[in-house]
Design an enzyme around this catalytic site. Structure first.
Site, PDB file in Angstrom:
ATOM      1  CB  CYS A   2      10.310 -90.975  13.254  1.00 18.38           C
ATOM      2  SG  CYS A   2      10.006 -91.291  14.996  1.00 18.38           S
TER       3      CYS A   2
HETATM    4  N1  GLN Z   1       7.757 -87.665  19.037  1.00 18.78           N
HETATM    5  C1  GLN Z   1       7.442 -88.944  18.440  1.00 18.78           C
HETATM    6  C2  GLN Z   1       7.832 -90.104  19.310  1.00 18.78           C
HETATM    7  O1  GLN Z   1       8.557 -89.972  20.247  1.00 18.78           O
HETATM    8  C3  GLN Z   1       8.062 -89.071  17.065  1.00 18.78           C
HETATM    9  C4  GLN Z   1       9.547 -89.127  17.167  1.00 18.78           C
HETATM   10  C5  GLN Z   1      10.293 -88.869  15.912  1.00 18.78           C
HETATM   11  O2  GLN Z   1       9.811 -88.387  14.889  1.00 18.78           O
HETATM   12  N2  GLN Z   1      11.524 -89.151  16.040  1.00 18.78           N
HETATM   13  O3  GLN Z   1       7.409 -91.183  19.031  1.00 18.78           O
END
Ligand code: GLN
Length: 264
Positions: A2
């Site tokens: 993300c």
């Molecule tokens: N764990 C969170 C999700 O799956 C954020 C993922 C991330 O930061 N890649 O949405």
């Protein structure tokens, strides 16, 4: 894992915040530079929140890759706001790819994004939720981030009644609450990666726990972002385990470890 971005300053086109710079948030969705462990692209959807005096935080989300959505070029540039909070998502393995799992999570004036992962979150978070009086069944999606938002929202709602709540300014209270939630999650899950981004339309707060974070403060605007979107010389990399607080004309960076939570 993300990428997210928050803007605070003079009114801007909401779509512009997603596409500005040669390394814009949209570009970071397919060519991120600083992904740390897990994930190579951020193709599991995106979302953006902006603020209106009538509605508070308003949002648009899509579980498809941001580069496939024509609204980014055709609709979002027509909206203007003095604050914008946006995220592109790379779903953690085992977590659903659906619209309700895409940040920002919003409620009233609040908008929230989480870049990271809480290992074993289903076991870990109920204890933290109990401490803050949060009901995890209210989570919009079965993800660590959606559950964390329920906890943080409960903590923000409760903070005024806590000791010290009345004597501190709102901004100080909010950042103490954010720091406290981060600390409690880390107590339960020391390997949690917790880059959080919270906005209320007039302020932004961000944490760096494991993932990259940078700040660009120029003239009368501030941007907090997982990665710089251009090569402006004033981008400032934020070290690990910091809490960044942004309000108009003020940028405050402090260590999460030094923060005084004793009476919060
Ligand atoms: N764990 C969170 C999700 O799956 C954020 C993922 C991330 O930061 N890649 O949405």
């Amino acid at each position: 894992m993300c990428r997210h971005l928050g803007y605070l300053g003079p009114p801007v086109a909401v779509g512009d915040v997603l596409t500005r710079g040669e390394h814009s948030l949209r570009t970071q969705s397919w060519a991120p530079r600083d992904m740390r462990r897990g994930g190579t692209i951020n193709a599991d959807g995106f979302g953006v929140a902006w603020w209106t005096p009538q509605e508070g935080a308003t949002r648009y989300r899509n579980p498809a890759p941001i580069w496939t959505d024509p609204a980014v070029d055709e609709v979002l540039p027509q909206l203007r706001s003095t604050s914008v909070l946006a995220a592109v998502r790379s779903a953690t393995v085992g977590m659903p790819v659906e619209r309700s799992a895409c940040a920002p999570f919003v409620d009233g004036r609040w908008a929230f994004s989480h870049n990271g992962v809480i290992p074993d979150w289903r076991r870990v978070l109920p204890a933290v939720a109990q401490e803050f009086g949060a009901d995890l069944t209210e989570a919009e999606s079965a993800t660590d981030s959606a559950a964390l938002w329920v906890i943080l929202h409960a903590a923000l709602s409760a903070e005024e009644s806590g000791p010290g709540g009345k004597v501190r300014s709102t901004g100080v209270r909010h950042r103490r609450t954010l720091a406290r939630v981060v600390r409690r999650v880390l107590d339960q899950a020391p390997d949690a990666r917790l880059n959080l981004l919270l906005g209320d339309g007039e302020n932004l707060w961000a944490t760096s726990v494991y993932h990259s974070l940078s700040v660009l403060a120029v003239d009368d605007s501030v941007v907090v972002a997982s990665e710089p979107y251009d090569d402006h010389p004033r981008w400032q990399p934020i070290p690990d385990r910091q809490l960044v607080s942004v309000s108009p004309r003020r940028l405050h960076i402090e260590s999460l470890d030094d923060h005084d939570f004793a009476d919060s």
